[in-house]
Design a protein around this motif. Sequence first.
Motif, PDB file in Angstrom:
ATOM      1  N   MET A 103       2.903  -5.793   4.464  1.00 46.54           N
ATOM      2  CA  MET A 103       1.596  -5.125   5.600  1.00 46.54           C
ATOM      3  C   MET A 103       0.444  -5.108   4.913  1.00 46.54           C
ATOM      4  SD  MET A 103       2.589  -2.562   8.459  1.00 46.54           S
ATOM      5  CE  MET A 103       1.381  -2.588   9.354  1.00 46.54           C
ATOM      6  N   PHE A 105      -3.303  -2.395   5.925  1.00 49.74           N
ATOM      7  CA  PHE A 105      -3.639  -1.346   6.911  1.00 49.74           C
ATOM      8  C   PHE A 105      -5.207  -2.055   6.913  1.00 49.74           C
ATOM      9  CE2 PHE A 105      -0.092  -0.596   4.863  1.00 49.74           C
ATOM     10  CZ  PHE A 105       1.195   0.377   5.726  1.00 49.74           C
ATOM     11  N   ASN A 109      -5.068   1.862   2.141  1.00 53.55           N
ATOM     12  CA  ASN A 109      -4.595   2.529   1.573  1.00 53.55           C
ATOM     13  C   ASN A 109      -3.142   2.398  -0.100  1.00 53.55           C
ATOM     14  OD1 ASN A 109      -4.145   3.707   4.182  1.00 53.55           O
ATOM     15  ND2 ASN A 109      -2.099   2.797   4.952  1.00 53.55           N
ATOM     16  N   LEU A 110      -4.704   1.609  -0.569  1.00 49.88           N
ATOM     17  CA  LEU A 110      -4.461   1.489  -2.153  1.00 49.88           C
ATOM     18  C   LEU A 110      -3.844   3.267  -2.295  1.00 49.88           C
ATOM     19  CD1 LEU A 110      -6.896  -0.606  -3.368  1.00 49.88           C
ATOM     20  CD2 LEU A 110      -4.328  -1.630  -2.421  1.00 49.88           C
ATOM     21  N   PHE A 111      -2.927   3.128  -3.835  1.00 51.43           N
ATOM     22  CA  PHE A 111      -2.815   4.846  -4.769  1.00 51.43           C
ATOM     23  C   PHE A 111      -3.553   4.861  -5.270  1.00 51.43           C
ATOM     24  CE2 PHE A 111       2.073   2.476  -3.447  1.00 51.43           C
ATOM     25  CZ  PHE A 111       1.435   2.623  -2.478  1.00 51.43           C
ATOM     26  N   PRO A 112      -4.666   5.931  -5.032  1.00 49.89           N
ATOM     27  CA  PRO A 112      -6.145   6.133  -5.717  1.00 49.89           C
ATOM     28  C   PRO A 112      -5.652   6.560  -7.325  1.00 49.89           C
ATOM     29  CG  PRO A 112      -5.389   8.071  -4.727  1.00 49.89           C
ATOM     30  CD  PRO A 112      -4.609   6.704  -3.911  1.00 49.89           C
ATOM     31  N   HIS A 113      -5.203   7.199  -7.556  1.00 46.53           N
ATOM     32  CA  HIS A 113      -4.198   7.354  -8.892  1.00 46.53           C
ATOM     33  C   HIS A 113      -3.437   6.645  -9.702  1.00 46.53           C
ATOM     34  CE1 HIS A 113      -0.061   7.709  -6.933  1.00 46.53           C
ATOM     35  NE2 HIS A 113       0.559   7.835  -7.715  1.00 46.53           N
ATOM     36  N   LEU A 122       3.952  -1.470  -8.984  1.00 49.76           N
ATOM     37  CA  LEU A 122       5.076  -0.178  -8.236  1.00 49.76           C
ATOM     38  C   LEU A 122       6.203  -0.774  -7.595  1.00 49.76           C
ATOM     39  CD1 LEU A 122       4.829   3.066  -8.568  1.00 49.76           C
ATOM     40  CD2 LEU A 122       3.750   2.683  -6.517  1.00 49.76           C
ATOM     41  N   ALA A 123       6.026  -1.476  -6.256  1.00 53.95           N
ATOM     42  CA  ALA A 123       6.787  -1.584  -5.893  1.00 53.95           C
ATOM     43  C   ALA A 123       7.900  -2.989  -6.800  1.00 53.95           C
ATOM     44  CB  ALA A 123       6.510  -2.182  -4.296  1.00 53.95           C
ATOM     45  N   TYR A 155      -9.463   1.769 -11.235  1.00 48.73           N
ATOM     46  CA  TYR A 155      -9.219   2.280  -9.783  1.00 48.73           C
ATOM     47  C   TYR A 155      -9.931   2.163  -9.303  1.00 48.73           C
ATOM     48  CZ  TYR A 155      -6.618   4.772 -14.024  1.00 48.73           C
ATOM     49  OH  TYR A 155      -5.691   5.618 -14.679  1.00 48.73           O
ATOM     50  N   GLN A 158     -13.001   3.008  -7.531  1.00 49.72           N
ATOM     51  CA  GLN A 158     -14.344   1.904  -8.563  1.00 49.72           C
ATOM     52  C   GLN A 158     -14.621   0.723  -7.362  1.00 49.72           C
ATOM     53  OE1 GLN A 158     -12.082   2.203 -12.032  1.00 49.72           O
ATOM     54  NE2 GLN A 158     -13.492   2.902 -13.159  1.00 49.72           N
ATOM     55  N   ARG A 171      -1.526  -6.263  -3.005  1.00 51.22           N
ATOM     56  CA  ARG A 171      -0.082  -5.497  -3.780  1.00 51.22           C
ATOM     57  C   ARG A 171       0.966  -6.338  -2.849  1.00 51.22           C
ATOM     58  NH1 ARG A 171      -1.441   0.548  -2.347  1.00 51.22           N
ATOM     59  NH2 ARG A 171      -0.969  -0.574  -0.460  1.00 51.22           N
ATOM     60  N   ALA A 172       0.776  -6.525  -1.428  1.00 48.48           N
ATOM     61  CA  ALA A 172       1.974  -6.771  -0.544  1.00 48.48           C
ATOM     62  C   ALA A 172       2.776  -8.238  -0.634  1.00 48.48           C
ATOM     63  CB  ALA A 172       1.572  -6.528   0.792  1.00 48.48           C
TER      64      ALA A 172
ATOM     65  N   GLY B 118      -1.363   7.570   5.497  1.00 47.81           N
ATOM     66  CA  GLY B 118      -1.150   6.047   5.492  1.00 47.81           C
ATOM     67  C   GLY B 118      -1.074   5.743   4.072  1.00 47.81           C
ATOM     68  N   GLN B 119      -0.587   7.083   2.912  1.00 39.42           N
ATOM     69  CA  GLN B 119      -0.272   6.386   1.256  1.00 39.42           C
ATOM     70  C   GLN B 119       1.340   6.470   1.563  1.00 39.42           C
ATOM     71  OE1 GLN B 119      -2.115   6.700  -1.610  1.00 39.42           O
ATOM     72  NE2 GLN B 119      -3.428   5.636  -0.361  1.00 39.42           N
ATOM     73  N   ALA B 122       2.143   3.113   3.211  1.00 40.10           N
ATOM     74  CA  ALA B 122       2.173   1.617   2.343  1.00 40.10           C
ATOM     75  C   ALA B 122       3.547   1.975   1.548  1.00 40.10           C
ATOM     76  CB  ALA B 122       0.668   1.968   1.488  1.00 40.10           C
ATOM     77  N   SER B 125       5.672   0.988   3.236  1.00 37.44           N
ATOM     78  CA  SER B 125       6.097  -0.864   4.175  1.00 37.44           C
ATOM     79  C   SER B 125       6.120  -1.316   2.105  1.00 37.44           C
ATOM     80  CB  SER B 125       4.823  -1.397   4.912  1.00 37.44           C
ATOM     81  OG  SER B 125       3.522  -1.034   3.426  1.00 37.44           O
ATOM     82  N   LEU B 126       6.301  -0.796   1.283  1.00 39.76           N
ATOM     83  CA  LEU B 126       6.437  -1.473   0.259  1.00 39.76           C
ATOM     84  C   LEU B 126       7.368  -1.953  -0.606  1.00 39.76           C
ATOM     85  CD1 LEU B 126       2.991  -0.794  -1.562  1.00 39.76           C
ATOM     86  CD2 LEU B 126       4.467  -2.939  -1.185  1.00 39.76           C
ATOM     87  N   LEU B 128       9.115   1.128  -0.756  1.00 40.04           N
ATOM     88  CA  LEU B 128      10.232   2.062  -1.721  1.00 40.04           C
ATOM     89  C   LEU B 128      11.107   3.485  -1.259  1.00 40.04           C
ATOM     90  CD1 LEU B 128       6.605   2.746  -3.435  1.00 40.04           C
ATOM     91  CD2 LEU B 128       8.534   2.536  -4.570  1.00 40.04           C
ATOM     92  N   GLN B 144      -2.767  16.309  -8.605  1.00 40.75           N
ATOM     93  CA  GLN B 144      -4.529  16.367  -9.511  1.00 40.75           C
ATOM     94  C   GLN B 144      -5.606  17.576  -8.136  1.00 40.75           C
ATOM     95  OE1 GLN B 144      -5.070  12.632  -8.860  1.00 40.75           O
ATOM     96  NE2 GLN B 144      -3.687  11.635 -10.635  1.00 40.75           N
ATOM     97  N   PHE B 220      -7.811   9.156 -14.882  1.00 42.60           N
ATOM     98  CA  PHE B 220      -7.263   8.642 -13.593  1.00 42.60           C
ATOM     99  C   PHE B 220      -9.287   9.901 -13.733  1.00 42.60           C
ATOM    100  CE2 PHE B 220      -7.820  10.719  -9.577  1.00 42.60           C
ATOM    101  CZ  PHE B 220      -7.990   9.631  -9.152  1.00 42.60           C
TER     102      PHE B 220
END
Lengths: 264, 226
Positions: A103, A105, A109-113, A122-123, A155, A158, A171-172, B118-119, B122, B125-126, B128, B144, B220
């Motif tokens: 999916m 969005f 909804n990327l993971f910022p860290h 990750l998945a 990241y 950026q 990613r999906a 949304g985090q 997401a 949906s992957l 996890l 953080q 980060f």
Amino acid sequence: MSNLAPSAALAPALPVSASSGAAIELVGVNKWYGDFHVLRDIDLTVNRGERIVICGPSGSGKSTMIRCINRLEEHQQGSIVVDGIELTNDLKRIDEIRREVGMCFQHFNLFPHLTILENLTLAPIWVRKMPKKEADELAMHFLAKVKIPEQAHKYPGQLSGGQQQRVAIARALCMKPKIMLFDEPTSALDPEMVKEVLETMVSLAEEGMTMLCVTHEMGFARQVANRVIFMDAGQIIEMNEPEAFFSNPQHERTRLFLSQILGH
Amino acid sequence: MNLSSFIDVFHSWPSLLNGLVMTVMLTLISSFLGVVLGTLCAWGSLRGPKALRWFIRGYVEFFRNTPFLGQIFFIFFGLPALGLRLDPVTAALVALTINLTAYACEIIRAGIEATPAGQFEAASSLGLKPAQAFFLVILPPAFQRVWPAMTSQLVIILLASALCSQISVAELSYEANMIASRTFRNFEAYIVVTLIYLGLAVLFRDMLSWVGRRFVYGDFATEAQR
Ligand SMILES: Nc1ncnc2c1ncn2[C@@H]1O[C@H](COP(=O)(O)OP(=O)(O)O)[C@@H](O)[C@H]1O
Ligand SMILES: [Mg+2]
């Protein structure tokens, strides 16, 4: 609306074959938020390899419908079968379906860290239990495919919006889904970035991915969709092949909506 | 008062050193346990079953709205009445940990609640699992966000550990009391110990900021600061 370069002719959707079954099948689906009836008697069959575009006014239930397909939302009536698996409260089935359905969005909804590469791996690492090295290679493959391999170690913050959405698509894809859901993937983008994301989606369509896209990009709909769906007030009002849908809409509400969207 | 009146205090450096070690130990152990348990409580209070949520809410409200001295007395003097007798050091550790857990829970919960829905979607949906989504996706940015607040809270725990002297745990303040009553140099003893606390607090803050850079922010932070 963005103007997409004409691309190679898309293969028509595979016909439904009795043995393989449909990719997605919604039968008599109803959903309420409290008293609010958000989805009304939705019937929809999506064949394997088919690309469907869903449009409709804001609040008509488009997001809710596609979010029911990977169980981000729960439906209360009717049945939803994805890749032959019926969605119930059985967590195992939900996991199984989520592994087959990717999916994207509106807000990426990327993971910022996490770096771009880590977002992608990750998945595969935690869900598919893939060794890190293999996951890295897989991620680089898909980053190359969405044409930003050089951003792997940056990241999300950026990157530009268009790049972030392409990362989200990659990613999906790293989970090798059979079906991709898109919920207004270009609505949060500056106009000059819409094209790069749509091109990525077109190339995905050309590879025969089953796709359900909520979008108001009618150029994209004409180019890649097998069918276009118009939703209003929780119902599927009209569904047709793009040519007929745009040139000869059957319902007054569809005509009104199209005239607003296309700006005539 | 002159400088020589401090001599008596400095003569007692071995007991000051013992007190210092005890204070550091109380602080480090309760900080570690408090942050870990606070994280679990935050998770439970947001995603746990209803009964657990209510239990955690009650626990947090109680321990954030009663004096620490009362809490430590209850654990040391009150629990034996219920058949649980703890030695002073254990009672002190339990009290500090329970108190810090309540504050840490609230701090981390605030950080998690500031994370866009949304985090989690997401991550789900992957494919996890909820626990994976929580620890891999939700928690790191939440930490953080709240690490500065957490640092302040941990320094407060360091200073609050002084109250453990009240149940005769031989930490810094307890040693100050002993030195004062032995030498009659009240003012000098407390000045010296206060300055040691000041030094400890500054050191602890620096250490936590290192921990933050090393484990909480990772690359980060440095990337984002560019
Ligand atoms: N979690 C929710 N609780 C209550 N109402 C909701 C919720 N999510 C969406 N809605 C409502 O359901 C309707 C359909 O929403 P949505 O599916 O997001 O529409 P669309 O994507 O077509 O704009 C809207 O009126 C929206 O306000
Ligand atoms: Mg929507």
